[in-house]
Motif scaffolding. Structure first.
Motif, PDB file in Angstrom:
ATOM      1  N   HIS A 106       0.842  -1.203   0.000  1.00 37.89           N
ATOM      2  CA  HIS A 106       0.000   0.000   0.000  1.00 37.89           C
ATOM      3  C   HIS A 106       0.873   1.247   0.000  1.00 37.89           C
ATOM      4  CE1 HIS A 106       0.476   0.861   4.375  1.00 37.89           C
ATOM      5  NE2 HIS A 106       0.362  -0.435   4.563  1.00 37.89           N
ATOM      6  N   ASP A 135       6.019   1.045   7.585  1.00 35.93           N
ATOM      7  CA  ASP A 135       4.642   0.712   7.161  1.00 35.93           C
ATOM      8  C   ASP A 135       4.166   1.715   6.119  1.00 35.93           C
ATOM      9  OD1 ASP A 135       2.112  -0.297   6.991  1.00 35.93           O
ATOM     10  OD2 ASP A 135       1.467   0.415   8.946  1.00 35.93           O
ATOM     11  N   LEU A 136       4.470   1.546   4.866  1.00 34.42           N
ATOM     12  CA  LEU A 136       5.066   0.369   4.284  1.00 34.42           C
ATOM     13  C   LEU A 136       6.065   0.744   3.212  1.00 34.42           C
ATOM     14  CD1 LEU A 136       2.869  -2.625   3.079  1.00 34.42           C
ATOM     15  CD2 LEU A 136       4.296  -1.380   1.521  1.00 34.42           C
ATOM     16  N   GLU A 169      -5.120   1.075   2.083  1.00 36.92           N
ATOM     17  CA  GLU A 169      -5.027  -0.044   3.038  1.00 36.92           C
ATOM     18  C   GLU A 169      -5.206   0.409   4.472  1.00 36.92           C
ATOM     19  OE1 GLU A 169      -3.566  -3.075   5.745  1.00 36.92           O
ATOM     20  OE2 GLU A 169      -2.742  -1.063   5.531  1.00 36.92           O
ATOM     21  N   GLU A 170      -4.666   1.586   4.784  1.00 35.68           N
ATOM     22  CA  GLU A 170      -4.681   2.020   6.190  1.00 35.68           C
ATOM     23  C   GLU A 170      -6.088   2.398   6.669  1.00 35.68           C
ATOM     24  OE1 GLU A 170      -2.497   1.369   8.126  1.00 35.68           O
ATOM     25  OE2 GLU A 170      -0.488   1.580   7.287  1.00 35.68           O
ATOM     26  N   GLU A 194       3.968  -5.723   4.089  1.00 36.22           N
ATOM     27  CA  GLU A 194       3.849  -5.113   5.412  1.00 36.22           C
ATOM     28  C   GLU A 194       5.152  -5.386   6.177  1.00 36.22           C
ATOM     29  OE1 GLU A 194       1.467  -3.301   6.688  1.00 36.22           O
ATOM     30  OE2 GLU A 194      -0.019  -3.528   5.095  1.00 36.22           O
TER      31      GLU A 194
HETATM   32 ZN   LIG Z   1       0.667  -1.245   6.482  1.00 35.32          ZN
END
Ligand SMILES: [Zn+2]
Length: 422
Positions: A106, A135-136, A169-170, A194
């Motif tokens: 992501h 991340d990430l 994604e978050e 990740e």
């Molecule tokens: Zn992540």
């Protein structure tokens, strides 16, 4: 010349080449982490996508931008809003090759454009602190370098790949997760970038998760003169929240967390609106139905009251990731690649979730913590270990090389795969 315990010179040469790339990787990570790409910072997320599109030239692959539908959210005042999202970026190469690998990372972070945490700091020789470094964005650099290394090898014809860089994604991949069903059908396995756990170990089984917002509406009234005709939305929310929280402990593996509440204003007015947000984690997919049924009972009881309405939004966005036999075999393959690099990798269960949940739910065996080693993610203390850029790229490159060299991938063959010669 090498201390790697590898199968052949091809592997040794690939790993050694990656080791020469450390400073390039550090530089690229710095570039990516310097771009704010909070999930709703469309411009920032798209800038990351454009940077990756530029970098992908070295892979000589096909490229496609995929516009994402907006994310419907309930704001703190109980109103529905459409929030625009950045584009996803898809890269692919050799879709007809006998082995097909899906890679996913992501581009968004949890730090919005107005968050105070925006800069990268060197903590010591091998550690940096910065938004998204673990991340990430570190994982993106790892993935691209591993693929670049693979493409330099003589095995490339054996394996095709597809990358999805998703922008959401978050916030639970509300728009990009719709892509995973079809993607899963086209591939044998998934590799997701990740970060690993702080100790370097990887995630195995994951809990499922749901995010919800609930809005109560009552009736405003003067707190002194007409208190009796008011209907207090805060009191109703307090009742709901208590009943919801009481579900904790009733089933092993389920946790329910009311995490935000807002409502009311001046204390001489009976408040007519209140908003509350909560998260649920589950261990098994059948627990989703149990939670939904229990919540429906609480809602019905409250909705039956005079002058009060309560409305639920959201739902379970990520099913639990339960390791299938094929996924267990894939874990063993990754462990043996780790051993060749001197890494003793364990797979540990976690309550956290990621796109690996969605891919597993779509039937695709996957390893979802192949990114850098780091920790304290989602906080201003987020850090990553710089040398893990090299070791984790080597790990991924080795996975790709061994998949390409394998003559027996029958364990990865599944029902419903589309045009997948095995
Ligand atoms: Zn992540």
């Amino acid at each position: 010349m090498t201390d790697f315990t590898v199968n052949n010179t091809l592997e040794a040469q690939t790993l050694e080449w990656i080791a020469t790339q450390q400073s390039v990787m550090v530089q690229n990570l710095w570039t990516l982490a310097s771009i704010n790409s909070g999930s709703y910072n469309v411009e920032g997320v798209n800038k990351v996508a454009d940077t990756l599109a530029l970098w992908s030239k070295v892979l000589d692959c096909e490229l496609e931008y995929i516009p994402m539908p907006p994310h419907e959210v309930v704001d703190d005042f109980g109103n529905r809003n459409q929030k625009p999202l950045g584009q996803a970026l898809r890269l692919f190469k050799r879709p007809q090759a006998p082995t097909q690998v899906f890679l996913c990372a992501h581009m968004d972070t949890v730090f919005p454009i107005d968050h105070p945490f925006q800069t990268i700091t060197q903590l010591d020789e091998d550690t940096i602190n910065g938004p998204g470094v673990a991340d990430l964005k570190g994982g993106i650099v790892v993935m691209l370098k591993a693929l670049e290394a693979f493409e330099r090898s003589s095995l490339q014809e054996k394996l095709g790949w597809e990358i999805l860089f998703n922008p959401d994604e978050e916030i639970g991949s509300p728009s990009s997760s719709a892509l995973f069903g079809n993607i899963a059908k086209r591939h044998h396995l998934g590799l997701i970038y990740e970060p690993s756990f702080a100790d370097g170990n990887l995630a195995g089984a994951r809990k499922g998760s749901g995010n919800f917002a609930v809005v109560t509406k009552g009736k405003a009234a003067h707190a002194g003169r007409e208190h009796h005709i008011g209907r207090n939305a805060l009191r109703v929310m307090a009742d709901f929240t208590s009943a919801l929280d009481d579900l904790n402990g009733q089933q092993q593996g389920i946790t329910i967390n009311p995490g935000f509440i807002q409502g009311g204003g001046a204390v001489n007015i009976v408040p007519d609106t209140c908003t509350m947000r909560f998260n649920i984690r589950i261990e098994h997919s059948k627990q989703q139905a149990w939670c939904e049924a229990q919540i429906a009972i609480i809602l019905a009881t409250i909705n039956a009251k005079d002058g009060i309405t309560i409305e639920l939004h959201g739902g379970f966005g990520r099913a639990p990731k339960v390791l299938s036999p094929a996924n267990e075999t894939l874990c063993k393959l990754v462990q043996s690649c780790g051993e060749s690099l001197g890494l003793a990798l364990e797979f540990l269960p976690t309550g956290g979730c990621c796109d690996g949940n969605n891919l597993a739910a779509a039937g695709l065996p996957n390893i979802d913590t192949l990114g850098v080693q780091g920790g304290k993610i989602h906080s201003s203390d987020e850090y990553m270990v710089l040398s893990s850029l090299t070791t984790r790229s080597q790990l991924s490159a080795l996975i790709l090389l061994r998949l390409a060299q394998s003559n027996d991938l029958a364990w990865l063959k599944r029902e419903g795969m589309e045009s997948m010669p095995c």
